[in-house]
Scaffold this active site. Structure first.
Site, PDB file in Angstrom:
ATOM      1  N   THR A 224       4.348   9.006  -4.869  1.00  0.00           N
ATOM      2  CA  THR A 224       3.478  10.263  -4.863  1.00  0.00           C
ATOM      3  C   THR A 224       2.658   9.546  -6.127  1.00  0.00           C
ATOM      4  O   THR A 224       2.814   8.742  -6.750  1.00  0.00           O
ATOM      5  CB  THR A 224       4.755  10.439  -5.606  1.00  0.00           C
ATOM      6  OG1 THR A 224       5.921  11.126  -5.240  1.00  0.00           O
ATOM      7  CG2 THR A 224       4.348  11.620  -7.038  1.00  0.00           C
ATOM      8  N   ARG A 252      11.896  20.732   3.434  1.00  0.00           N
ATOM      9  CA  ARG A 252      12.746  19.806   1.906  1.00  0.00           C
ATOM     10  C   ARG A 252      11.374  19.680   0.952  1.00  0.00           C
ATOM     11  O   ARG A 252      10.536  19.655   1.636  1.00  0.00           O
ATOM     12  CB  ARG A 252      12.861  18.524   2.401  1.00  0.00           C
ATOM     13  CG  ARG A 252      13.568  17.076   1.596  1.00  0.00           C
ATOM     14  CD  ARG A 252      12.357  16.618   1.255  1.00  0.00           C
ATOM     15  NE  ARG A 252      12.877  15.661  -0.299  1.00  0.00           N
ATOM     16  CZ  ARG A 252      12.638  15.063  -0.635  1.00  0.00           C
ATOM     17  NH1 ARG A 252      11.127  15.355  -0.855  1.00  0.00           N
ATOM     18  NH2 ARG A 252      12.853  13.968  -1.723  1.00  0.00           N
ATOM     19  N   GLY A 254      11.006  17.836  -2.865  1.00  0.00           N
ATOM     20  CA  GLY A 254      11.518  16.650  -3.687  1.00  0.00           C
ATOM     21  C   GLY A 254      11.670  17.244  -5.528  1.00  0.00           C
ATOM     22  O   GLY A 254      11.552  18.690  -4.876  1.00  0.00           O
ATOM     23  N   ASP A 255      11.369  16.231  -5.852  1.00  0.00           N
ATOM     24  CA  ASP A 255      11.249  16.461  -6.974  1.00  0.00           C
ATOM     25  C   ASP A 255      10.209  16.994  -8.110  1.00  0.00           C
ATOM     26  O   ASP A 255       9.525  17.744  -9.288  1.00  0.00           O
ATOM     27  CB  ASP A 255      11.966  14.707  -8.140  1.00  0.00           C
ATOM     28  CG  ASP A 255      10.954  13.871  -7.893  1.00  0.00           C
ATOM     29  OD1 ASP A 255      10.718  14.087  -6.497  1.00  0.00           O
ATOM     30  OD2 ASP A 255      10.946  13.322  -9.183  1.00  0.00           O
ATOM     31  N   THR A 275       8.502   9.766 -10.077  1.00  0.00           N
ATOM     32  CA  THR A 275       8.445   9.363  -8.791  1.00  0.00           C
ATOM     33  C   THR A 275       9.629   7.867  -8.178  1.00  0.00           C
ATOM     34  O   THR A 275      10.166   7.582  -8.797  1.00  0.00           O
ATOM     35  CB  THR A 275       7.005   8.380  -8.397  1.00  0.00           C
ATOM     36  OG1 THR A 275       6.726   7.428  -7.521  1.00  0.00           O
ATOM     37  CG2 THR A 275       6.624   6.327  -9.362  1.00  0.00           C
ATOM     38  N   GLY A 278      13.845  11.827  -4.207  1.00  0.00           N
ATOM     39  CA  GLY A 278      13.365  13.168  -5.350  1.00  0.00           C
ATOM     40  C   GLY A 278      14.844  13.903  -5.413  1.00  0.00           C
ATOM     41  O   GLY A 278      15.022  14.290  -6.660  1.00  0.00           O
TER      42      GLY A 278
HETATM   43  N1  ASP Z   1       9.840  12.110  -5.456  1.00  0.00           N
HETATM   44  C1  ASP Z   1       8.592  12.004  -4.077  1.00  0.00           C
HETATM   45  C2  ASP Z   1       9.637  13.064  -3.101  1.00  0.00           C
HETATM   46  O1  ASP Z   1      10.726  12.894  -3.427  1.00  0.00           O
HETATM   47  C3  ASP Z   1       8.968  11.268  -3.371  1.00  0.00           C
HETATM   48  C4  ASP Z   1       7.560  10.024  -3.968  1.00  0.00           C
HETATM   49  O2  ASP Z   1       7.551   9.511  -5.486  1.00  0.00           O
HETATM   50  O3  ASP Z   1       7.100   9.348  -3.732  1.00  0.00           O
HETATM   51  O4  ASP Z   1       9.435  13.939  -3.098  1.00  0.00           O
END
Ligand code: ASP
Length: 358
Positions: A224, A252, A254-255, A275, A278
């Site tokens: 990310t 789905r 994520g965060d 990152t 998530g």
């Molecule tokens: N945090 C991101 C997610 O869970 C993934 C990432 O940080 O690469 O979607």
């Protein structure tokens, strides 16, 4: 005698007048000093994802490619800040560079879902106003961070998803691409590898401590991108953009597009972009938790970031990192994984780039 009195009162009048004339000058000097103080504090920090990033798995040429792209991106934001631009603009433009690069899991180069698609998430937040914008599950918007900005500035909402978000992007005149634009061979191969490995998951444990353990998720390089900046006016902003996690299913999210989890900015405390895995960043409300520890427990940014990333996040079972800058220009790049693509630049133009732990 009359003349002397007249002369005396005239000089008294003049001296009073000059001294009142001097007052605004003195105030001006103070203002200029204040401006110079705030100039001293601007800065920018970025990440390009955290994960199992090991020197032994990285060729010299790929390492150079990553470093060059991180440098290019951060310099774009730094220039905006140096010219007196806003933190929020610096964040957006810096993230655009990384979104347009196939190296990172955001925009071009995003990871694939279980169905072989790219579903993109992004969010942005302004620390001065606490305004925020976020989008999730978009498949045709070239730069999702720009759409997040549009949601923040030109809609009455904070978060839009899927088709509706794409409709809004068209109405706002953002660049729309064919979903095939996001394809990269490397990311597609990662999906195929993950599927072929036929993972064995342990069951979800509802005690809230042990989530299922998927070795592929744990070992994947996340990738990310995110940016946090402090501008010359003392305003903070943060943004995050991602393709999420390889092999994600069922829409789905994520965060990264969740304000408070993957992104948070508040002029009182800091601007933060996260990152990592998530689900754990959502459950830990990571970005806001760092800000809250600063606001309510009076921790420094370094202490708060350490507490959350080195203690609370791994205790919950998560992994990843954050980059952040506080209202005084202090920077944190804290992670609990083997590596995190990262760079920071201060007001003097001092640039530091890192990938591995040390
Ligand atoms: N945090 C991101 C997610 O869970 C993934 C990432 O940080 O690469 O979607």
């Amino acid at each position: 005698m009359k003349k002397i009195i007249l002369l005396f009162s005239l000089s008294l009048f003049l001296s009073c007048n000059t001294s009142t004339n001097k007052e605004p000058e003195a105030k001006q000097t103070n203002n200029t000093e204040k401006q110079q103080d705030s100039v001293a504090n601007f800065g920018i920090v970025i990440h390009g994802g955290a994960g199992t990033i090991l020197k032994e798995n990285m060729s010299d040429s790929l390492e150079q490619e990553y470093k060059a792209k991180l440098e290019e991106a951060i310099k774009v934001g730094h220039k905006i800040l140096a010219n007196g631009g806003t933190a929020i603009e610096a964040v957006q433009r810096t993230i655009n560079i990384m979104e347009n690069s196939p190296l990172f899991n955001a925009g071009k180069g995003a990871v694939f879902t279980n169905e072989g698609k790219n579903e993109l998430d992004a969010s942005i937040m302004d620390g001065q106003t606490l305004n925020a914008g976020a989008v999730s599950g978009v498949t045709t918007v070239k730069n999702p961070i720009n759409l997040a900005w549009e949601v923040m500035g030109n809609s009455e909402h904070v978060m839009l998803s899927g088709k509706g978000a794409e409709q809004f992007a068209k109405e706002r005149g953002l660049e729309i691409v064919d979903p095939g634009y996001f394809y990269t061979e490397n990311r597609f191969k990662s999906l195929e590898r993950l599927k072929a490995k036929n993972t064995k998951k342990t069951e979800l444990d509802h005690d809230g401590k042990t989530a299922f353990v998927d070795p592929f998720i744990k070992d994947s390089k996340f990738g990310t991108v995110g940016c946090a900046a402090l501008d010359k006016n003392g305003n903070l902003a943060a943004g995050t953009s991602t393709g999420g996690m390889t092999n994600k299913k069922w829409g789905r999210i994520g965060d990264a597009p969740i304000i408070g989890a993957g992104t948070y900015a508040n002029n009182k405390t800091a601007a933060i972009s996260a990152t990592g895995w998530g689900e754990f960043f959502i459950r830990g409300v990571v970005a806001y938790d760092i800000s809250a520890l600063m606001e309510y427990k009076k921790m420094s940014l370094a202490q708060a970031a350490k507490e959350v990333i080195q203690k609370k996040n791994p205790e919950l079972g998560g992994s990843g990192g954050i980059i952040a800058i506080d209202h005084q220009g202090n920077v944190s790049m804290e992670f609990n994984t083997a590596g995190m693509y990262r760079a920071k630049m201060n007001k003097n133009g001092k640039l530091e780039i890192g990938i591995y732990k040390n």
